[in-house]
Scaffold this motif. Sequence first.
Motif, PDB file in Angstrom:
ATOM      1  N   ILE A  82       3.806  -7.181  -5.206  1.00 44.88           N
ATOM      2  CA  ILE A  82       4.775  -6.411  -4.422  1.00 44.88           C
ATOM      3  C   ILE A  82       5.426  -5.338  -5.287  1.00 44.88           C
ATOM      4  N   VAL A  83       5.824  -5.702  -6.498  1.00 47.65           N
ATOM      5  CA  VAL A  83       6.442  -4.743  -7.413  1.00 47.65           C
ATOM      6  C   VAL A  83       5.468  -3.606  -7.715  1.00 47.65           C
ATOM      7  N   ASN A  84       4.209  -3.970  -7.982  1.00 46.12           N
ATOM      8  CA  ASN A  84       3.199  -2.948  -8.266  1.00 46.12           C
ATOM      9  C   ASN A  84       3.022  -1.994  -7.089  1.00 46.12           C
ATOM     10  N   GLN A  85       2.997  -2.549  -5.872  1.00 54.14           N
ATOM     11  CA  GLN A  85       2.845  -1.716  -4.673  1.00 54.14           C
ATOM     12  C   GLN A  85       4.008  -0.742  -4.523  1.00 54.14           C
ATOM     13  N   MET A  86       5.234  -1.228  -4.760  1.00 55.15           N
ATOM     14  CA  MET A  86       6.407  -0.368  -4.646  1.00 55.15           C
ATOM     15  C   MET A  86       6.402   0.715  -5.731  1.00 55.15           C
ATOM     16  N   ILE A  87       5.942   0.357  -6.924  1.00 54.08           N
ATOM     17  CA  ILE A  87       5.843   1.352  -7.996  1.00 54.08           C
ATOM     18  C   ILE A  87       4.824   2.421  -7.629  1.00 54.08           C
ATOM     19  N   ILE A  88       3.692   1.992  -7.058  1.00 51.56           N
ATOM     20  CA  ILE A  88       2.660   2.948  -6.631  1.00 51.56           C
ATOM     21  C   ILE A  88       3.215   3.893  -5.577  1.00 51.56           C
ATOM     22  N   LEU A  89       3.919   3.335  -4.583  1.00 49.46           N
ATOM     23  CA  LEU A  89       4.514   4.171  -3.540  1.00 49.46           C
ATOM     24  C   LEU A  89       5.534   5.140  -4.142  1.00 49.46           C
TER      25      LEU A  89
ATOM     26  N   ILE B  35      11.403   3.375   9.729  1.00 46.02           N
ATOM     27  CA  ILE B  35      10.338   2.458  10.125  1.00 46.02           C
ATOM     28  C   ILE B  35       8.969   3.133  10.081  1.00 46.02           C
ATOM     29  N   GLY B  36       8.847   4.289  10.714  1.00 46.46           N
ATOM     30  CA  GLY B  36       7.544   4.924  10.869  1.00 46.46           C
ATOM     31  C   GLY B  36       6.968   5.463   9.575  1.00 46.46           C
ATOM     32  N   PHE B  37       7.762   6.218   8.817  1.00 46.95           N
ATOM     33  CA  PHE B  37       7.251   6.862   7.622  1.00 46.95           C
ATOM     34  C   PHE B  37       7.071   5.892   6.461  1.00 46.95           C
ATOM     35  N   MET B  38       8.128   5.153   6.149  1.00 51.22           N
ATOM     36  CA  MET B  38       8.076   4.271   4.988  1.00 51.22           C
ATOM     37  C   MET B  38       7.821   2.823   5.383  1.00 51.22           C
TER      38      MET B  38
ATOM     39  N   ALA C 187      15.582  -3.690   6.243  1.00 52.94           N
ATOM     40  CA  ALA C 187      15.933  -3.295   4.875  1.00 52.94           C
ATOM     41  C   ALA C 187      15.440  -1.903   4.491  1.00 52.94           C
ATOM     42  N   MET C 188      14.756  -1.225   5.398  1.00 53.92           N
ATOM     43  CA  MET C 188      14.253   0.117   5.094  1.00 53.92           C
ATOM     44  C   MET C 188      15.412   1.101   4.874  1.00 53.92           C
ATOM     45  N   PRO C 189      15.152   2.165   4.110  1.00 57.93           N
ATOM     46  CA  PRO C 189      16.194   3.177   3.889  1.00 57.93           C
ATOM     47  C   PRO C 189      16.514   3.959   5.158  1.00 57.93           C
ATOM     48  N   VAL C 190      17.540   4.771   5.091  1.00 60.38           N
ATOM     49  CA  VAL C 190      17.938   5.597   6.234  1.00 60.38           C
ATOM     50  C   VAL C 190      16.771   6.474   6.661  1.00 60.38           C
ATOM     51  N   GLY C 191      16.517   6.546   7.964  1.00 58.86           N
ATOM     52  CA  GLY C 191      15.382   7.289   8.485  1.00 58.86           C
ATOM     53  C   GLY C 191      15.584   8.797   8.456  1.00 58.86           C
TER      54      GLY C 191
ATOM     55  N   THR D 220      16.489   5.789  -0.135  1.00 55.89           N
ATOM     56  CA  THR D 220      15.037   5.790  -0.355  1.00 55.89           C
ATOM     57  C   THR D 220      14.709   5.410  -1.784  1.00 55.89           C
ATOM     58  N   LEU D 221      15.416   6.008  -2.748  1.00 54.67           N
ATOM     59  CA  LEU D 221      15.177   5.659  -4.154  1.00 54.67           C
ATOM     60  C   LEU D 221      15.549   4.198  -4.422  1.00 54.67           C
ATOM     61  N   ALA D 222      16.641   3.750  -3.812  1.00 57.31           N
ATOM     62  CA  ALA D 222      17.088   2.371  -4.029  1.00 57.31           C
ATOM     63  C   ALA D 222      16.085   1.364  -3.481  1.00 57.31           C
ATOM     64  N   SER D 223      15.367   1.731  -2.416  1.00 54.66           N
ATOM     65  CA  SER D 223      14.438   0.794  -1.771  1.00 54.66           C
ATOM     66  C   SER D 223      13.307   0.369  -2.695  1.00 54.66           C
ATOM     67  N   VAL D 224      12.998   1.196  -3.689  1.00 49.15           N
ATOM     68  CA  VAL D 224      11.959   0.839  -4.659  1.00 49.15           C
ATOM     69  C   VAL D 224      12.343  -0.447  -5.391  1.00 49.15           C
ATOM     70  N   PHE D 225      13.643  -0.684  -5.543  1.00 49.50           N
ATOM     71  CA  PHE D 225      14.135  -1.877  -6.227  1.00 49.50           C
ATOM     72  C   PHE D 225      14.582  -2.964  -5.236  1.00 49.50           C
ATOM     73  N   THR D 226      15.234  -2.554  -4.145  1.00 47.24           N
ATOM     74  CA  THR D 226      15.812  -3.537  -3.225  1.00 47.24           C
ATOM     75  C   THR D 226      14.750  -4.328  -2.461  1.00 47.24           C
ATOM     76  N   ILE D 227      13.649  -3.687  -2.097  1.00 54.51           N
ATOM     77  CA  ILE D 227      12.622  -4.394  -1.322  1.00 54.51           C
ATOM     78  C   ILE D 227      11.938  -5.494  -2.137  1.00 54.51           C
ATOM     79  N   PRO D 228      11.498  -5.230  -3.381  1.00 55.94           N
ATOM     80  CA  PRO D 228      10.963  -6.340  -4.189  1.00 55.94           C
ATOM     81  C   PRO D 228      11.980  -7.457  -4.413  1.00 55.94           C
TER      82      PRO D 228
END
Length: 305
Positions: free
Chosen positions: A6-13, A109-112, A260-264, A289-297
Motif C-alpha cells: 500500500i505504501v509503495n502504491q501511494m508513493i508511486i501515485l 472520489i472520481g479522480f483519486m 478519507a479521500m482529499p477535497v474534490g 491531496t498531499l496529506a493523503s499520501v501519508f494518511t491513507i497508508p
Amino acid sequence: MDIQVIVNQMIILFLVMIIGYIANKSGILDQTQNQKMSSLVLNITSPGLILSSVRAPTNGSLSSVIQIFLISIAIYMVLPIMGILLSRILKVPKEDRNLYQFMTIFSNIGFMGYPVIQSIFGDEALFFASICNLVFNLVCYSYGVYLISGSGKLSFDFKQLINPGIIFSIIAVIIYLTKYQMPQIIGETSDLIGSITTPLAMMIIGSSLAEIPIKEVLNDIRIYPYTIIKQILMPILFWWVLKFIIQDPVILGVLVILIAMPVGSIAIMFCNQFEGNTTLASKSIFITTLASVFTIPILVYLLFI
C-alpha cells in the motif's frame, strides 16, 4: 493485505503527481490542458475503467449493490452534519462555512478515489466505488449546488446526471448482476482505455496543484487541523460504526477509504461557477491531496491490517 504494498502504491501515485507538477512548471501542461484532460478522464477513461472492473463474470448479488447504495445514502446524510460541526469547531468565518461543509461532503472520489481503491482492493472494489459515486453525484448536483450558489433554495437538475460516468456505472451494475460475459474485443478495449486513467488523473492533479502559489497555501493554519479531522478522525469514526453493519471487508474498506479521500476538485469548479471562495478551495485541495499520501497508508494499517 501487505502495508508495504500500500505504501509503495501511494508513493508511486505521489511520484506520478510530482511529474504532473513538474510538467506544469516546465510549460508542458497548463490550465487549459488540465481542463481538457480532466474532461477526457471524466468522460472517456474513467467510464472505461468502470466497465473493465466488471469484465469478468462475478458472483455479484443484488443485495451487495443495494447495501452499498443504501449505506452510501446514509453516509451522505451524515456528512453534512459533520461539515457543520467541523466549521463550528474550527471557528470558520460565516461566509466560508458552506464551502467547508461542501469540502467535507464531496471528496475526490472520481479522480483519486478510483486509482487508490483499485490499487488497494482490486477491480471488484472499483465497481463498488462506482456505486458510491452514483449517490455522490445525486447529492452533489442538488445539495452541493445549494451550498455554493447561496441561492437559498434546494433544486435538482437531472441533466447534470446524464454523463458517461453515471451511464457506465449503471451498465456496470447490470453486468455485475446478470453475470454477463462481455465480448473479448469490448473487454480488452475498455481495459486499454481504463488503464490510462490512473497515471493521467494523478498527473492532472499534480499539474493543477502547480497553479496554486505554495506561499499562499502554507499560511492558512485552519486547513491543517481540518485535514487531520477529515482524513483520519472522520474515517476512523465511520469505520467504527460501519463495521457493525457491513460484513464484507472489501465493501467496508471501499466506503471508509472513499470518505478519507482529499477535497474534490469539483469544489474549485463549483466556486468558479457560483463565485465562491476559489482561493480557499484551492488551498484545501493542495494540502489534503498531499496529506493523503501519508494518511491513507496510516488508515489502512490501523483499520485493515
